[in-house]
Design a protein around this motif. Structure first.
Motif, PDB file in Angstrom:
ATOM      1  N   LEU A  77       0.794  -1.232   0.000  1.00 32.63           N
ATOM      2  CA  LEU A  77       0.000   0.000   0.000  1.00 32.63           C
ATOM      3  C   LEU A  77       0.825   1.280   0.000  1.00 32.63           C
ATOM      4  N   GLY A  78       2.105   1.187   0.258  1.00 32.42           N
ATOM      5  CA  GLY A  78       2.932   2.383   0.306  1.00 32.42           C
ATOM      6  C   GLY A  78       2.972   3.003   1.691  1.00 32.42           C
ATOM      7  N   LYS A  79       3.588   4.169   1.772  1.00 36.00           N
ATOM      8  CA  LYS A  79       3.846   4.788   3.072  1.00 36.00           C
ATOM      9  C   LYS A  79       2.692   5.619   3.603  1.00 36.00           C
ATOM     10  N   PHE A  80       1.755   6.021   2.775  1.00 34.24           N
ATOM     11  CA  PHE A  80       0.674   6.871   3.234  1.00 34.24           C
ATOM     12  C   PHE A  80      -0.672   6.178   3.065  1.00 34.24           C
ATOM     13  N   SER A  81      -0.991   5.312   3.986  1.00 33.33           N
ATOM     14  CA  SER A  81      -2.295   4.654   3.965  1.00 33.33           C
ATOM     15  C   SER A  81      -2.873   4.648   5.373  1.00 33.33           C
ATOM     16  N   SER A  82      -4.179   4.541   5.453  1.00 28.41           N
ATOM     17  CA  SER A  82      -4.853   4.489   6.749  1.00 28.41           C
ATOM     18  C   SER A  82      -4.390   3.274   7.539  1.00 28.41           C
ATOM     19  N   ILE A 129       0.421  10.827   8.871  1.00 27.56           N
ATOM     20  CA  ILE A 129      -0.444  10.135   7.907  1.00 27.56           C
ATOM     21  C   ILE A 129      -1.905  10.522   8.111  1.00 27.56           C
ATOM     22  N   CYS A 130      -2.348  10.574   9.354  1.00 32.00           N
ATOM     23  CA  CYS A 130      -3.747  10.941   9.627  1.00 32.00           C
ATOM     24  C   CYS A 130      -4.093  12.292   9.018  1.00 32.00           C
ATOM     25  N   GLU A 131      -3.225  13.269   9.243  1.00 34.23           N
ATOM     26  CA  GLU A 131      -3.497  14.600   8.703  1.00 34.23           C
ATOM     27  C   GLU A 131      -3.472  14.596   7.181  1.00 34.23           C
ATOM     28  N   GLU A 168      -9.019  17.673  10.690  1.00 39.60           N
ATOM     29  CA  GLU A 168     -10.229  17.555  11.495  1.00 39.60           C
ATOM     30  C   GLU A 168     -10.912  16.205  11.303  1.00 39.60           C
ATOM     31  N   GLY A 169     -10.146  15.204  10.898  1.00 36.12           N
ATOM     32  CA  GLY A 169     -10.687  13.860  10.742  1.00 36.12           C
ATOM     33  C   GLY A 169     -10.803  13.152  12.083  1.00 36.12           C
ATOM     34  N   ILE A 170     -11.695  12.182  12.164  1.00 33.65           N
ATOM     35  CA  ILE A 170     -11.918  11.423  13.394  1.00 33.65           C
ATOM     36  C   ILE A 170     -10.649  10.664  13.794  1.00 33.65           C
ATOM     37  N   SER A 171      -9.990  10.036  12.836  1.00 36.98           N
ATOM     38  CA  SER A 171      -8.748   9.322  13.149  1.00 36.98           C
ATOM     39  C   SER A 171      -7.687  10.276  13.668  1.00 36.98           C
TER      40      SER A 171
END
Length: 168
Positions: free
Chosen positions: A66-71, A103-105, A111-114
């Motif tokens: 998936l790479g470095k930037f995934s949930s 990653i979350c940002e 302003e995401g829940i995660s």
């Protein structure tokens, strides 16, 4: 009851077999989920060494799919941070929470829940580190997001309020 259904060597054998039998992206990705789940199980039973091994194995496998930037990578970072926090390795925990936050940002926005969950965890960690000003800043961000997105009477909102009370 202990969760020792698999040893590190057995996990390596499972991984090798999985790669040989299932060359598709989805099959390999399932192994990442298995490794993360095993890490969670070991953590819940106090076997932090095996838990960390599983999380880091999942992390290395996941990067190739998936790479470095995934949930999912963010979730693994969060789990590793939580593990270090439980071991009272606060500097290491903070390092992994910061990776998770990056990653979350990027994936969910500021302003995401995660993202709010990570703010809450970081605020709680800074409280344990006696850095109350920074703790308060992260907890206020989390509170704003949870209140705005989930409502005043949500359990996540209540958890942040409890963590804010711990600052004082």
């Amino acid at each position: 009851k202990k969760f020792n259904i698999i040893s590190p060597h057995a996990f390596s054998v499972l991984e090798h077999a999985y790669r040989e039998e299932c060359s598709s992206y989805f099959a390999y990705d399932n192994l990442v989920v298995i490794a993360n789940t095993l890490g969670y199980g070991f953590r819940n039973n106090g076997d932090y060494k095996l838990s960390l091994l599983c999380y880091k194995r999942a992390l290395s496998m996941q990067e190739s799919t998936l790479g470095k930037f995934s949930s999912y990578r963010s979730n693994l970072y969060y789990n590793i941070a939580w593990l270090y926090e439980e071991e009272l390795e606060y500097d290491l925990a903070l390092e992994w929470y910061k990776k998770d936050l990056t990653i979350c940002e990027a994936v969910h926005g500021k302003e995401g829940i995660s993202t709010a969950h990570t703010y809450n965890s970081m605020g709680s960690l800074y409280t344990k580190m006696h850095d109350y000003k920074i703790a308060q800043d992260y907890l206020k961000r989390a509170l704003y997001i949870f209140k705005t997105r989930l409502g005043e009477y949500n359990s996540n909102t209540a958890a942040v309020c409890n963590n804010i009370a711990n600052v004082y």
